[in-house]
Design a protein around this motif. Structure first.
Motif, PDB file in Angstrom:
ATOM      1  N   GLY A 167      38.164  46.114  41.085  1.00  0.00           N
ATOM      2  CA  GLY A 167      39.246  46.144  40.104  1.00  0.00           C
ATOM      3  C   GLY A 167      40.597  45.776  40.679  1.00  0.00           C
ATOM      4  O   GLY A 167      41.555  45.602  39.943  1.00  0.00           O
ATOM      5  N   ARG A 190      44.432  53.626  42.255  1.00  0.00           N
ATOM      6  CA  ARG A 190      44.640  52.444  41.428  1.00  0.00           C
ATOM      7  C   ARG A 190      46.130  52.063  41.511  1.00  0.00           C
ATOM      8  O   ARG A 190      46.983  52.956  41.431  1.00  0.00           O
ATOM      9  CB  ARG A 190      44.274  52.814  39.983  1.00  0.00           C
ATOM     10  N   ASP A 244      33.484  42.348  42.173  1.00  0.00           N
ATOM     11  CA  ASP A 244      34.296  41.521  41.274  1.00  0.00           C
ATOM     12  C   ASP A 244      34.054  40.042  41.531  1.00  0.00           C
ATOM     13  O   ASP A 244      34.118  39.221  40.613  1.00  0.00           O
ATOM     14  CB  ASP A 244      35.787  41.830  41.461  1.00  0.00           C
ATOM     15  N   LEU A 296      41.960  42.621  36.108  1.00  0.00           N
ATOM     16  CA  LEU A 296      42.125  43.072  37.489  1.00  0.00           C
ATOM     17  C   LEU A 296      43.589  43.368  37.767  1.00  0.00           C
ATOM     18  O   LEU A 296      44.484  42.838  37.113  1.00  0.00           O
ATOM     19  CB  LEU A 296      41.662  41.980  38.467  1.00  0.00           C
TER      20      LEU A 296
END
Ligand code: SF4
Ligand code: SF4
Ligand code: SF4
Ligand code: FES
Lengths: 956, 76
Positions: A891, A466, A857, A820
């Motif tokens: 994400g 991430r 997404d 996001l």
């Protein structure tokens, strides 16, 4: 005979290393390393055996058979490109039999080749022509028959004939002229590593095709030019040569795009640049290039270039073209008035990583010695400032540890937050070659970068973290290494402070740094973290390469320290094949940092508060220097809004487009009373300028660039500056307009001043660079030949220092409004803000910035491929088209910032690295939704910028 | 420069040094002395003198070690 072997000549097959082997060729004794081909051994002795399919950048395949030789005691005529030397071998390269054989080979080849030499683009530069001459071909006895070159036969269209492929903007493929030597196919595989070309069919029917027999543009081709360079005929030919003709001389210079720093031959006809060809002797690129350096130099002649100085009272006025004298007097008067009214600290400069070392040095000297302030900063602030800080703290020097050749010795490459195939393509090709030879690859990046899809590579592991969790993941790698005892105790005891390591070991071993805990916050499976740590620590040579995905974070400096810790604890420092290697963005990021562009450091990274260092420069410059650190770019803008900072000279930078939080940059610039932009084009920043000084391109000036491996490469003037002055001259004119009293007549004198004041450059001068080609700093009495690898016997700072790297989450968190995370990067064909590449045919590959978004997404937002979407953060919003792809994880969304119309930095925030204020470009919480077109900011901006670009018609 | 920007920068620096062995305020002061221009240090000192609302305690503790701005350099 050896005297006649000029460097750069094609030796036929690649050089080898091995024990010496002696043999005789045509009666001459030759000694070469074992493993060398007979062809190369002959070339070493000055004998050029005729050849077509062999060239020294590629492995030989023995296809054309033109290079046959006779060897005593052996039957037949083996091909000398594939035959290896043996002790005592007796070789003959020219006999009756060989001559007859060679003429036969040429006759057959020529029988399927058009005879339009006089009008061919390669006329005079064609190896087929040369060989026809070399073998004494006088006659082609074959009756015209089946061939590939005639468009029609007597009766009907020729089914074997194919039209030219002109799909690539820079080169043309004319199948009629192909001799199927397969050099291009091999170049694309071996040198570039793309595997875009193949031979379709066999025997007479065989031909070169791109991809599955599509056009070059539709194939995987990345337009690196390696095939064009290797083609012995006009089959693959640069369009510029087709248009202009063959060059008559060449000058060695350095690419001005990225931090790889490729050396090129600028091949000229008169003062017209015909083509840029990567230079084989170039130590960074070893004869390879990418589309930017090879082809994208058309911007230098672009009609948008501004060649006359311009001034205006207020930024709402149209520009007025004036003489250099008037522009400089206007600028000097404003600067002086502001200094008198508000003090020297109301003035400042921004140096450019695109300009030469000499130019950068002069710009910071202008601030410190003429303005009287340390307010100097550089665009490296926004990219690699954490590298400087982190490596200085841990190793003692603000630079990468290796040369690029080091890649040939690595066993495991750990690539973090970098996308080399797009950002540093020639380095990527060299790494891919090593990966094909069996080295393993670990990639730590939110995106699945193309390097992971290297054809024919071995093991590749991707840790898709991430955005914003680099420190956590790297500390988890350290956790595995210390808890599993994979560290190199002998190295640490010898080279580092054991107590500091022990402290770091305790810290890393904490459960919150374990793979399981980190998996939860980074999204990387614990098992992948373990596997990555084990493979990096387990190989003999592990090398770390990293980019802006490491530095452009609120914990950028901490991440660099974590990287240094990993390399130290595994003993991966101080020899070829290992090390910590920052991949620098722009061509001279390293150099601009070395040259004292930072507000707290004089050249050579020495703090302004040190009286001894100030003394050196005070003596050299004859002025008193301020001991106070100056303002960084973001602080300059803040101070401008507060009315304390009023004037700036910006050389070769477009901070309005490249810096984060565009509105804030615009507000800062608008608040200033004197903005001087020195650039090639009326860039976005120039909309806020009062003085525009035209710049010169790298083709128009002498100087040096320092690439990512600390290599100082020469930049040479190949044509006169179209604007009248090289950039270093313009800075000097401005300094003198303010009473600086400078008298440099050539950049070499600036380099001499740098060498006299900066210990790491003490041994550098132009005569030495001309003789050696390049040198890696430090280069001084302790290292007269420069330093390919650093920290060989010990760290520059003494003992390597372990520093705790605790993960601190960025303030920029995704939440319900902005669920996001946006991260940014670049593509191969474009370069940074695109000011140059957008003004070339490279737009064929990347006409607009798009937003990469994961299918999941996209679906929940009702977004389809190619839809216009609105991208919003807490500071701004823009619209752009969506590219729905699994390259990004759910994400995460991704875009580039090459086009001013997109203005990606309208959404990036003012968050920055804790130590250096390097902006956090790589993490912005955003929302994506459907949209019908450009955002208000984008529309307003377009209107504002065109108003700000008005130039008043010259008064008659 | 706005006070909360300064405070944010100082607090970020403090957050790093809080994780290091030794006294955080020492590391904070050295880092700020090395990297911040006089005007910014003066502004931070003023903020601390005014009570230091919004500043991490370690930043406030660093105050005695923060170098006050030098007199403006005189040009010969
Ligand atoms: S230009 Fe480069 S990528 Fe394209 S086909 Fe030629 S060698 Fe391959
Ligand atoms: S295109 Fe050129 S290099 Fe490729 S096979 Fe044909 S002649 Fe050889
Ligand atoms: S852009 Fe970089 S990789 Fe491409 S030619 Fe220039 S220096 Fe080499
Ligand atoms: S050059 Fe040796 S076979 Fe072609």
């Amino acid at each position: 005979m050896k005297d006649f072997v000029l460097p750069g000549r094609d030796m036929g097959t690649p050089a080898r290393q091995g024990a010496p082997v002696s043999l005789t060729i045509d009666g001459f004794a030759v000694t070469v390393p074992a493993g060398t081909s007979v062809m190369r051994a002959a070339a070493e002795a000055g004998i050029r055996i005729p050849k077509l399919c062999a060239t020294d950048s590629l492995e030989p395949i023995g296809a054309c058979r033109l290079c046959a030789v006779e060897i005593e005691g052996q039957r037949g005529t083996p091909t000398s490109c594939t035959m290896l030397v043996a002790p005592g071998m007796v070789v003959r390269t020219q006999t009756e039999t060989l001559a007859r054989h060679r003429r036969g080979v040429m006759e057959l080849t020529i029988s399927d080749h058009p005879l339009d030499c006089l009008t061919c683009a390669a006329n005079g530069d064609c190896e087929l022509q040369d060989m026809a001459g070399a073998v004494g071909l006088r006659d082609v006895r074959y009756t015209p028959g089946a061939n590939h070159f005639a468009q029609r036969t007597a009766e009907a269209p020729n089914p074997e004939w194919r039209p030219k492929d002109t799909s690539n903007p820079y080169f043309t493929y004319d199948p009629a002229k192909c001799i199927v030597c397969m050099r291009c196919v091999r170049a694309c595989e071996e040198v570039q590593g793309t595997f875009a070309l193949t031979i379709d069919g066999s025997g007479f029917a065989s031909r070169v095709v791109a991809g599955q027999d599509v056009s070059f543009m539709e194939s995987d081709c990345v337009s690196c030019g390696a095939c064009v360079q290797s083609c012995p005929t006009a089959t693959l030919q640069e369009n510029s040569v087709i248009e202009i003709g063959t060059p008559e001389r060449s000058i060695i210079t350095t690419c001005a795009y990225c931090g790889v720093g490729c050396s090129f031959e600028a091949q000229m006809r008169g003062d017209t640049l015909v083509r840029m060809v990567p230079w084989k002797e170039g130590k960074a690129n070893r004869g390879h290039s990418c589309v930017k350096g090879r082809f994208a130099w058309g911007y230098a002649q672009h009609q948008d270039r501004i060649l006359k100085p311009m001034i205006r009272e207020a930024i709402t006025d149209p520009w007025r073209e004036v003489s250099w004298d008037e522009a400089l007097a206007f600028a000097a008067a404003r600067l002086t008035a502001i200094r008198t009214a508000s003090g020297p600290d109301a003035l400042g400069v921004i140096t450019s990583s695109r300009c030469t070392n000499e130019e950068t040095y002069l710009v910071q000297k202008l601030a410190r010695a003429v303005f009287g302030t340390n307010n100097t900063d550089t665009c490296a602030r926004v990219c690699h400032s954490p590298t400087g800080y982190g490596l200085k703290q841990t190793f003692g020097t603000s630079a990468g540890t290796q040369d690029f050749d080091s890649v040939e010795h690595l066993d495991c490459a750990l690539v973090i937050g970098a996308n080399p195939t797009d950002g540093h393509p020639v380095f990527a090709s060299r790494l891919r070659k090593r990966l094909r030879a069996g080295a393993s690859l670990i990639v730590i990046d939110p995106r699945r970068i193309d390097l992971l899809d290297t054809p024919h590579m071995g093991e590749g592991l991707h840790l898709p973290l991430r955005p914003g969790t680099n420190v956590a993941v790297l500390t988890a790698l350290a956790h595995v290494i210390v808890t599993e005892g994979l560290y190199d105790e002998a190295f640490i005891r010898a080279r580092c402070d054991w107590d500091e390591f022990a402290d770091y070991m305790d810290f890393a071993a904490r459960p919150e740094n374990g793979p399981e805990a980190v998996a939860a916050l980074s999204g990387v499976p614990a098992e992948s973290i373990r596997q990555a740590a084990r493979s990096y620590a387990g190989v003999p040579n592990g090398a770390i390469y990293y980019g802006l995905g490491v530095t452009e974070h609120s914990q950028g400096s901490t991440t660099v320290m974590a990287i240094a810790n990993l390399a130290m604890m595994t003993g991966n420092i101080g020899r070829p094949g290992v090390g910590v290697n920052p991949l620098r963005g722009q061509n001279n990021v390293q150099g601009s940092c070395d040259m004292g562009s930072f507000p707290h450091e004089l050249p050579g990274y020495r703090h302004v508060s040190d009286p001894a260092v100030r003394g050196i420069f005070e003596a050299a410059w004859g002025v008193r220097l301020s001991p106070e650190p100056g303002l960084r770019i973001p602080n300059m803008l803040d101070a401008a809004v507060a009315g304390q900072f009023r004037a700036i000279y910006i050389q070769g930078e477009d901070i309005l487009q490249s810096d984060p939080d565009t509105r804030h940059v615009a507000a800062g610039l608008a608040a200033m009373d004197c903005v001087i932009v020195h650039d090639l084009f009326l860039n976005e920043t120039a909309a806020y300028a009062h003085v525009f000084l035209p710049g010169s391109t790298f083709l128009e000036k002498d100087g040096t660039f320092t690439n990512a491996e600390r290599r100082i490469n020469r930049v040479r003037r190949v044509m006169a500056p179209k604007n009248g002055f090289a950039d270093w001259e313009v800075t000097q004119l401005l300094a003198n307009a303010m009473g600086g009293g400078w008298a440099y007549t050539h950049p070499s004198e600036v380099m001499d001043e740098i060498a006299a004041t900066t210990p790491g450059f003490a041994g550098v001068n132009y005569a030495m660079l001309d003789a050696r080609g390049s040198v890696q700093w430090p280069c001084n009495d302790a290292a007269p030949d420069g330093s390919p690898v650093m920290h060989v016997d010990g760290f520059v700072r003494g003992k390597g220092r372990f520093i705790r790297t605790e993960y601190i989450a960025t303030d920029e968190r995704s939440g319900p409004r902005f669920p996001l995370l946006l991260t940014t990067g670049r593509v191969l064909s474009q370069y940074n803000v695109g000011a140059q590449t957008r003004r070339t045919e490279n737009v064929a590959w990347h006409a607009e910035d798009v937003l990469e978004i994961h299918p999941h997404d996209a679906e929940v937002r009702g977004v389809k491929q190619g839809d216009f979407v609105r991208l919003a953060s807490r500071v701004g919003e823009i619209s752009l088209r969506a590219d729905v792809t699994e390259k990004v994880a759910p994400g995460v969304v991704y875009t580039t910032f090459h086009h001013p119309g997109t203005q990606a930095n309208v959404v990036t925030t003012e968050n920055s690295d804790w130590a250096t204020n390097c902006p956090e470009y790589k993490v912005t919480a955003v929302q994506v939704s459907a949209s019908n077109g450009p955002s208000d900011w984008q529309t307003d901006y377009a209107a504002r910028i065109s108003a700000a670009r008005r130039i008043a018609p010259a008064a008659e | 420069m706005s006070d909360d920007k300064l405070a944010r920068m100082a607090n970020q620096i403090a957050a790093f040094f809080a994780t290091q062995p030794g006294t955080a305020s020492e590391g904070i002061a050295t880092h700020i002395n090395d990297n911040w221009p006089g005007a910014m240090r003066a502004a931070l000192l003023a903020e601390i003198a005014a009570g230091g609302a919004g500043l991490a305690p370690a930043v406030i503790a660093a105050a005695p070690r923060l170098r006050p701005p030098a007199k403006a350099a005189v040009r010969d």
